[in-house]
Design a protein around this motif. Structure first.
Motif, short mmCIF file in Angstrom:
data_model
loop_
_atom_site.label_atom_id
_atom_site.label_comp_id
_atom_site.label_asym_id
_atom_site.label_seq_id
_atom_site.Cartn_x
_atom_site.Cartn_y
_atom_site.Cartn_z
N GLN A 38 0.84 -1.18 0.00
CA GLN A 38 0.00 0.00 0.00
C GLN A 38 0.88 1.25 0.00
O GLN A 38 1.85 1.34 0.76
CB GLN A 38 -0.90 0.01 1.24
CG GLN A 38 -1.88 1.18 1.28
CD GLN A 38 -2.79 1.11 2.50
OE1 GLN A 38 -2.72 0.15 3.27
NE2 GLN A 38 -3.65 2.10 2.66
N THR A 39 0.53 2.20 -0.87
CA THR A 39 1.29 3.45 -0.92
C THR A 39 1.26 4.12 0.45
O THR A 39 0.21 4.28 1.05
CB THR A 39 0.72 4.39 -1.99
OG1 THR A 39 0.80 3.75 -3.27
CG2 THR A 39 1.50 5.70 -2.03
N THR A 40 2.46 4.50 0.92
CA THR A 40 2.59 5.08 2.26
C THR A 40 3.23 6.45 2.16
O THR A 40 4.22 6.63 1.43
CB THR A 40 3.44 4.18 3.17
OG1 THR A 40 2.85 2.88 3.23
CG2 THR A 40 3.53 4.75 4.58
N SER A 41 2.69 7.41 2.90
CA SER A 41 3.23 8.77 2.91
C SER A 41 4.22 8.93 4.07
O SER A 41 3.91 8.60 5.22
CB SER A 41 2.08 9.78 3.06
OG SER A 41 2.61 11.10 3.14
N PHE A 42 5.41 9.42 3.75
CA PHE A 42 6.45 9.67 4.76
C PHE A 42 6.77 11.17 4.78
O PHE A 42 6.83 11.81 3.73
CB PHE A 42 7.73 8.90 4.44
CG PHE A 42 7.63 7.41 4.66
CD1 PHE A 42 7.97 6.85 5.88
CD2 PHE A 42 7.20 6.58 3.63
CE1 PHE A 42 7.90 5.48 6.08
CE2 PHE A 42 7.13 5.20 3.82
CZ PHE A 42 7.46 4.65 5.05
N ARG A 43 6.99 11.69 5.99
CA ARG A 43 7.41 13.09 6.11
C ARG A 43 8.94 13.16 6.23
O ARG A 43 9.54 12.46 7.03
CB ARG A 43 6.78 13.74 7.33
CG ARG A 43 7.08 15.25 7.45
CD ARG A 43 6.20 15.90 8.52
NE ARG A 43 6.56 15.45 9.86
CZ ARG A 43 7.52 16.03 10.59
NH1 ARG A 43 8.23 17.04 10.10
NH2 ARG A 43 7.79 15.58 11.80
N VAL A 44 9.55 14.01 5.40
CA VAL A 44 11.00 14.16 5.41
C VAL A 44 11.42 14.88 6.70
O VAL A 44 11.02 16.03 6.93
CB VAL A 44 11.49 14.95 4.18
CG1 VAL A 44 13.00 15.11 4.22
CG2 VAL A 44 11.06 14.24 2.89
#
Length: 389
Positions: A168-174
């Motif tokens: 599943q596409t996962t959003s990560f914060r830099v």
């Protein structure tokens, strides 16, 4: 000692030849000390990079068809208790794509325990923006290589999407950017271990376990011990870099040949000067022998001349070499990073032992260079020497 007085007088009487002989030795010593400083610096930088940019020991599954290490928490705790082990860091490695707006880049996504990875790899030393420990408090935080961030056109605080087939596409914060000065900066991405395990749908397993030891030169022995006790494959930093270290050893052979050639040239300069003195001082040598000077004394005279020329050249050469090394250190020479294992400038290391080696071999060459002229002078027949003058 009259032999020394005669030797000094003859050396000083031919100032131009003496100067060139001294310069030959001085330049040979200077060139060799600079070359040895470069080689020492390169070796030190390479070994340091091999030790510091990678775990001292990397543990992976024993069989090639096995992809993961199971029960890694138990294995990590057992390894951490071994004598000489400072820290252990389990890691999940996977290939994925990161997307930001219209940009996409393939990355090596590494799931880590931030504290453990810091203890093994000192990652925070390479962080140029943000904070590695932000991963501890950010479940879906990510650190990117600075070149990768530039290619994606992202900065700290932006969010990127991790994409992988079947996941599943996962959003990560830099939360940070790192710079190692190597090609790793183009693909590296750190995130929390459990987040990466969840992203790849592989909970409870890791790809490797990194180990840091107190003495890197004992890594081979510790790696062998780990293999025996765990049944896993343990590779030390020296084994992983065996090809590069072997290349350095081969390079050292060619460098030593180069040293011998330079010393040989300097030796011929001294021998030529002494042979010329013998030819021009034939009558004086004959008179000395007629007055009772022994062959041994005549030989000593010319060996003293060789030592005087060599000693002066050695002192001047050592000084020139040191000045040159210091000057090159103060005005760094840039080199292509991709050609020299990530090195940005030409490394030079001032090591007293290098100067000692140069002095020792120069001394030996000077002695050898003086033997033939000394023997030739000692064997002159005093009557023929005086008559032929």
């Amino acid at each position: 000692m009259y032999e020394l007085k005669i030797a000094l007088r003859q050396v000083l009487s031919r100032k131009r030849q003496t100067l060139f002989a001294i310069l030959a030795v001085a330049l040979a010593v200077a060139v060799i000390t600079v070359m040895m400083a470069m080689l020492s610096g390169f070796q030190d930088e390479l070994v340091t990079a091999s030790i510091e940019n990678n775990p001292h020991i990397v543990i992976s599954p024993q069989n090639e068809d096995e992809e993961f290490i199971h029960l890694y928490r138990l294995t990590s705790s057992r390894i951490a208790e071994k004598e000489g082990v400072l820290a252990v860091s389990p890691k999940y490695l996977g290939q994925a794509a990161l997307e930001y707006r219209d940009n996409a880049e393939g990355v090596s996504l590494q799931g880590i325990d931030p504290v453990a990875e810091e203890n093994v790899m000192r990652v925070s030393e390479d962080v140029i923006d943000g904070d590695l420990m932000a991963l501890v408090h950010t479940r879906h935080g990510i650190l990117l290589g600075n070149v990768l961030a530039e290619n994606l056109e992202v900065k700290v605080g932006d969010r990127v999407n991790a994409v992988f087939p079947g996941s599943q596409t996962t959003s990560f914060r830099v939360v940070g950017l790192i710079h190692t000065g190597t090609t790793v900066d183009e693909v590296i991405a750190y995130a929390r271990l459990e987040s990466v395990q969840g992203f790849f749908n592989q909970p409870g397993v890791v790809s490797t376990i990194g180990v840091r030891v107190s003495d890197p030169y004992q890594a081979d022995a510790i790696a062998s011990s780990i293999e025996r006790e765990t049944g896993l494959n343990a590779v030390s930093w020296s084994e992983a870099n065996a090809e590069i270290l072997g290349l350095l050893e081969t390079q050292m052979i060619f460098i030593n040949i180069f040293y011998l050639l330079i010393y040989g040239i300097a030796g011929f300069g001294i021998a030529n000067t002494l042979i010329t003195i013998v030819a021009q001082r034939t009558r004086e040598i004959g008179i000395l022998k007629a007055m009772g000077a022994s062959q041994r004394s005549i030989m000593i005279v010319f060996l003293f001349q060789s030592l005087v020329l060599g000693a002066i050249g050695l002192i001047i050469g050592t000084f020139l070499g040191y000045i040159t090394i210091v000057a090159l250190q103060n005005y760094p020479i840039e080199v292509p990073e991709e050609m020299y294992f990530g090195l940005q400038t030409l490394p030079l290391e001032v090591e007293p032992l290098n100067f000692l080696y140069a002095a020792f071999f120069a001394f030996i060459v000077n002695i050898i260079s003086g033997i033939y002229p000394a023997r030739k002078a000692a064997k002159l027949d005093p009557v023929k020497a005086i008559e032929s003058a």
